[in-house]
Design a protein around this motif. Structure first.
Motif, PDB file in Angstrom:
ATOM      1  N   VAL A  98      -0.053   4.397  -2.685  1.00 59.63           N
ATOM      2  CA  VAL A  98      -0.463   3.021  -2.405  1.00 59.63           C
ATOM      3  C   VAL A  98       0.037   2.693  -1.006  1.00 59.63           C
ATOM      4  O   VAL A  98       1.243   2.756  -0.735  1.00 59.63           O
ATOM      5  N   THR A  99      -0.866   2.382  -0.101  1.00 62.90           N
ATOM      6  CA  THR A  99      -0.446   2.127   1.275  1.00 62.90           C
ATOM      7  C   THR A  99      -1.470   1.269   2.007  1.00 62.90           C
ATOM      8  O   THR A  99      -2.649   1.238   1.651  1.00 62.90           O
ATOM      9  N   HIS A 100      -0.963   0.580   3.037  1.00 64.08           N
ATOM     10  CA  HIS A 100      -1.843  -0.112   3.984  1.00 64.08           C
ATOM     11  C   HIS A 100      -1.889   0.629   5.315  1.00 64.08           C
ATOM     12  O   HIS A 100      -2.452   0.122   6.289  1.00 64.08           O
ATOM     13  N   GLU A 101      -1.270   1.828   5.363  1.00 64.81           N
ATOM     14  CA  GLU A 101      -1.275   2.629   6.591  1.00 64.81           C
ATOM     15  C   GLU A 101      -2.597   3.399   6.651  1.00 64.81           C
ATOM     16  O   GLU A 101      -2.721   4.505   6.144  1.00 64.81           O
ATOM     17  N   ASP A 107       4.682   4.178  -3.801  1.00 63.82           N
ATOM     18  CA  ASP A 107       4.296   2.764  -3.925  1.00 63.82           C
ATOM     19  C   ASP A 107       4.677   2.020  -2.648  1.00 63.82           C
ATOM     20  O   ASP A 107       5.792   1.562  -2.485  1.00 63.82           O
ATOM     21  N   GLU A 108       3.735   1.961  -1.697  1.00 58.76           N
ATOM     22  CA  GLU A 108       3.938   1.323  -0.408  1.00 58.76           C
ATOM     23  C   GLU A 108       5.274   1.731   0.213  1.00 58.76           C
ATOM     24  O   GLU A 108       6.136   0.892   0.486  1.00 58.76           O
ATOM     25  N   SER A 159      -0.341  -0.982  -7.481  1.00 56.41           N
ATOM     26  CA  SER A 159       0.999  -0.553  -7.908  1.00 56.41           C
ATOM     27  C   SER A 159       1.071  -0.404  -9.423  1.00 56.41           C
ATOM     28  O   SER A 159       1.711   0.523  -9.938  1.00 56.41           O
ATOM     29  N   THR A 160       0.417  -1.302 -10.135  1.00 57.09           N
ATOM     30  CA  THR A 160       0.398  -1.197 -11.595  1.00 57.09           C
ATOM     31  C   THR A 160      -0.245   0.112 -12.022  1.00 57.09           C
ATOM     32  O   THR A 160       0.215   0.782 -12.950  1.00 57.09           O
ATOM     33  N   VAL A 200       6.687  13.961 -12.736  1.00 57.04           N
ATOM     34  CA  VAL A 200       6.092  12.976 -11.831  1.00 57.04           C
ATOM     35  C   VAL A 200       7.201  12.300 -11.035  1.00 57.04           C
ATOM     36  O   VAL A 200       8.025  11.569 -11.577  1.00 57.04           O
ATOM     37  N   GLY A 201       7.224  12.556  -9.716  1.00 57.95           N
ATOM     38  CA  GLY A 201       8.184  11.886  -8.845  1.00 57.95           C
ATOM     39  C   GLY A 201       7.636  10.559  -8.380  1.00 57.95           C
ATOM     40  O   GLY A 201       6.431  10.403  -8.181  1.00 57.95           O
ATOM     41  N   MET A 202       8.537   9.591  -8.196  1.00 51.54           N
ATOM     42  CA  MET A 202       8.110   8.243  -7.790  1.00 51.54           C
ATOM     43  C   MET A 202       8.987   7.776  -6.641  1.00 51.54           C
ATOM     44  O   MET A 202      10.223   7.831  -6.724  1.00 51.54           O
ATOM     45  N   VAL A 203       8.349   7.316  -5.575  1.00 51.97           N
ATOM     46  CA  VAL A 203       9.060   6.759  -4.427  1.00 51.97           C
ATOM     47  C   VAL A 203       8.650   5.305  -4.295  1.00 51.97           C
ATOM     48  O   VAL A 203       7.467   4.991  -4.181  1.00 51.97           O
ATOM     49  N   PHE A 204       9.644   4.423  -4.325  1.00 49.84           N
ATOM     50  CA  PHE A 204       9.396   2.993  -4.382  1.00 49.84           C
ATOM     51  C   PHE A 204       9.480   2.356  -2.994  1.00 49.84           C
ATOM     52  O   PHE A 204      10.023   2.932  -2.053  1.00 49.84           O
TER      53      PHE A 204
END
Length: 255
Positions: free
Chosen positions: A205-208, A174-175, A54-55, A92-96
């Protein structure tokens, strides 16, 4: 998204991190990380909690500052002052993980705020754009509602639409499904798969791991603030090169 621009730029480097390190006090959260991403590429960051995933993506739009190394986004260096940083953030788009919607604004207002304030888009054009992207994520019927009236999956799709309304060249996730109930995960992943199919540059960033296999062009495995492996998804999942990656996959795929 400007698909013409994406097609023209496909394959060109759009993000470069070179020997980037970051500390929180005495704790070194990123240790000499180098990463290059081409326009149109879909990169999956995975690894155990606390590995720096994430960082890494928060540095790309300067939500965090790094202490060593160089970050260049869309040809603009992070170190060149606030003017560059504001231009980078606009692209830059960011989805939290937890949506970060404004609870006192309607869905439509959440989507029009940044284009009107940052890109100076007239209200009527911003609202038309917002409805187009709400259609894209399949929730236009909720435009007049407030975030508190939506499910978790609907909120995350609003968050994706809100980012798309800025028509960014890069999307960071981010997850995005980790705070959702299992039955809501698919609707968000389907939206992200649709974006990937359109050629959007994405770092997720994902665990999927099923999503990583289906969408990713490359998997970056991180541990203890370092990039341990970088490989095509099928190579990474079939035959990870390091014992640490094999251990991680064993835990995440087989419990």
């Amino acid at each position: 998204m400007n698909t013409t621009q994406a097609g023209a730029d496909a394959g060109n480097e759009i993000i470069r991190m070179t020997n980037v390190s970051k500390w929180y006090g005495d704790f070194k959260v990123l240790d000499d990380v180098s990463l290059q991403v081409r326009a149109g590429e879909k990169v999956i960051l995975c690894g155990p909690s606390g590995s720096g995933k994430s960082t890494t993506i928060r540095l790309i739009n300067r939500l965090e500052e790094h202490q060593e190394g160089e970050i260049v986004v869309d040809g603009m260096a992070m170190s060149a002052g606030m003017g560059n940083i504001e231009r980078i953030r606009a692209e830059v788009g960011m989805v939290f993980q937890h949506f970060n919607l404004f609870p006192h604004l309607s869905v439509l207002e959440n989507c029009t705020l940044a284009p009107m304030m940052v890109r100076k888009v007239p209200r009527r054009e911003a609202e038309a754009r917002a409805m187009r992207y709400l259609e894209r994520v399949k929730i236009p019927q909720h435009a007049a509602k407030y975030p508190g009236q939506l499910s978790g999956g609907q909120k995350q799709r609003v968050a994706i639409a809100r980012s798309l309304c800025m028509e960014p060249r890069i999307m960071l996730f981010d997850e995005p499904t980790s705070a959702l109930d299992p039955e809501m995960v698919k609707e968000v992943l389907d939206t992200m798969i649709s974006l990937a199919d359109d050629g959007m540059t994405m770092i997720c960033v994902t665990h999927e791991m099923g999503f990583a296999r289906q969408v990713g062009d490359r998997v970056i495995f991180m541990d203890k603030g370092r990039v341990v492996e970088s490989a095509a998804p099928e190579d990474f999942f079939r035959a990870p090169a390091t014992a640490r990656a094999r251990e991680f996959l064993g835990q995440i795929l087989h419990g």
